[in-house]
Design a protein around this motif. Structure first.
Motif, PDB file in Angstrom:
ATOM      1  N   PRO A 228      66.974 -29.573  19.580  1.00 26.39           N
ATOM      2  CA  PRO A 228      67.807 -30.645  19.011  1.00 26.39           C
ATOM      3  C   PRO A 228      68.432 -31.494  20.111  1.00 26.39           C
ATOM      4  O   PRO A 228      68.756 -30.990  21.194  1.00 26.39           O
ATOM      5  N   GLU A 229      68.595 -32.777  19.824  1.00 23.37           N
ATOM      6  CA  GLU A 229      69.218 -33.663  20.806  1.00 23.37           C
ATOM      7  C   GLU A 229      70.634 -33.194  21.146  1.00 23.37           C
ATOM      8  O   GLU A 229      71.050 -33.251  22.294  1.00 23.37           O
ATOM      9  N   ASP A 230      71.366 -32.762  20.134  1.00 26.70           N
ATOM     10  CA  ASP A 230      72.692 -32.193  20.352  1.00 26.70           C
ATOM     11  C   ASP A 230      72.535 -30.671  20.393  1.00 26.70           C
ATOM     12  O   ASP A 230      72.199 -30.054  19.385  1.00 26.70           O
ATOM     13  N   PRO A 231      72.758 -30.037  21.536  1.00 29.98           N
ATOM     14  CA  PRO A 231      72.558 -28.583  21.622  1.00 29.98           C
ATOM     15  C   PRO A 231      73.507 -27.787  20.732  1.00 29.98           C
ATOM     16  O   PRO A 231      73.243 -26.617  20.448  1.00 29.98           O
ATOM     17  N   ASP A 232      74.592 -28.410  20.285  1.00 36.70           N
ATOM     18  CA  ASP A 232      75.539 -27.744  19.389  1.00 36.70           C
ATOM     19  C   ASP A 232      75.467 -28.323  17.979  1.00 36.70           C
ATOM     20  O   ASP A 232      76.477 -28.414  17.274  1.00 36.70           O
ATOM     21  N   SER A 233      74.268 -28.696  17.573  1.00 34.32           N
ATOM     22  CA  SER A 233      74.067 -29.265  16.240  1.00 34.32           C
ATOM     23  C   SER A 233      74.454 -28.277  15.148  1.00 34.32           C
ATOM     24  O   SER A 233      74.538 -27.061  15.369  1.00 34.32           O
ATOM     25  N   HIS A 234      74.658 -28.820  13.957  1.00 32.32           N
ATOM     26  CA  HIS A 234      74.841 -28.001  12.765  1.00 32.32           C
ATOM     27  C   HIS A 234      73.539 -28.001  11.972  1.00 32.32           C
ATOM     28  O   HIS A 234      72.870 -29.024  11.859  1.00 32.32           O
ATOM     29  N   TYR A 235      73.208 -26.845  11.441  1.00 35.64           N
ATOM     30  CA  TYR A 235      71.976 -26.673  10.681  1.00 35.64           C
ATOM     31  C   TYR A 235      72.306 -26.694   9.193  1.00 35.64           C
ATOM     32  O   TYR A 235      73.226 -26.004   8.744  1.00 35.64           O
TER      33      TYR A 235
END
Length: 259
Positions: A228-235
């Motif tokens: 993911p582009e944001d490593p701390d994304s929400h799934y």
């Protein structure tokens, strides 16, 4: 479940209870103490409704009967009523926050607040909801004692309450390797489609539209090399309850290359 200064649940999240006993995010006493300290200040875990609206509106029309799991002091249900939703049953393990929310929303008939443990929702009959939404409750249970058992109890109860064709929308920090196994409880028959949302504070460029599903492998994992582009994304897991059973250990997932 928390104040704006709080961080998301993590595996060693804990506080101190009466007598100095350590408490985890999975315990009612922990949340009761926090809500007393914070005075019920509104806060939404992970994402606000405006970011989640595309998913909610697509999979749960406003006429749906919704179950909001671990509602805490969030504004999401209020925002959904403003958006036209007509019946949202909000539950939380904390009697403190439930009483606060009942008083706050006493004049909004579309909202109901009940003190309840998501692991035992036996007061509700089978197949009584069109949609259940959770953002943070499963994650909190994963911080507690007997986490795998608690997760199984929650998922099985949600499955029991959802009508065939209804959906369970799970918003979590857990990637498929640590969440699909918990969703895939024996006796459940979900069709799981995954989406990924960057954190609200993320300022980088996102290549895919938020409503583009992320393909999963046959085993319910992210494809090799997918980052993911944001490593701390929400799934965001949209789990549709299918008719019948496919058999334990065999979730239906949106696979790589499929629409």
């Amino acid at each position: 479940m928390s104040s704006p200064s709080s961080s998301p649940p993590h595996d060693d999240a804990e506080g101190e209870g009466s007598g100095g006993r350590s408490l985890s995010y999975g315990e009612a006493e922990y949340w009761d103490a926090r809500y007393v300290e914070e005075g019920g200040a509104p806060y939404d875990w992970y994402q606000r409704y405006d970011a989640l609206r595309p998913f909610v509106r697509r999979f749960a029309p406003p006429a749906s009967r919704l179950l909001m799991i671990g509602c805490g002091s969030a504004l999401m249900s209020e925002d959904m009523v403003t958006d036209g939703y007509v019946e949202i049953v909000n539950i939380d393990i904390s009697s403190i926050v439930i009483e606060m929310m009942r008083k706050k929303y006493f004049n909004i008939p579309q909202l109901q607040y009940l003190r309840m443990d998501v692991r035992d929702m036996s007061m509700f009959p089978d197949e009584s909801f069109d949609c259940a939404i959770d953002k943070g409750t499963l994650d909190s249970l994963m911080c507690g004692v007997d986490a795998p058992l608690s997760a199984a109890q929650m998922v099985l109860e949600v499955d029991r309450l959802i009508k065939p064709g209804g959906v369970f929308i799970l918003i979590t920090y857990g990637d498929p390797s640590v969440r699909v196994p918990h969703l895939n409880q024996p006796g459940c028959n979900w069709k799981i489609v995954l989406y990924i949302l960057p954190r609200p504070s993320f300022t980088g460029k996102i290549r895919r539209h938020v409503l583009d599903p992320v393909p999963l492998t046959e085993k319910g994992r992210l494809p090799d090399g997918f980052v993911p582009e944001d490593p701390d994304s929400h799934y965001v897991y949209v789990c549709e309850k299918m008719q019948g059973l496919t058999g334990a250990g065999s979730p239906t997932v949106e696979r790589q290359g499929e629409e």
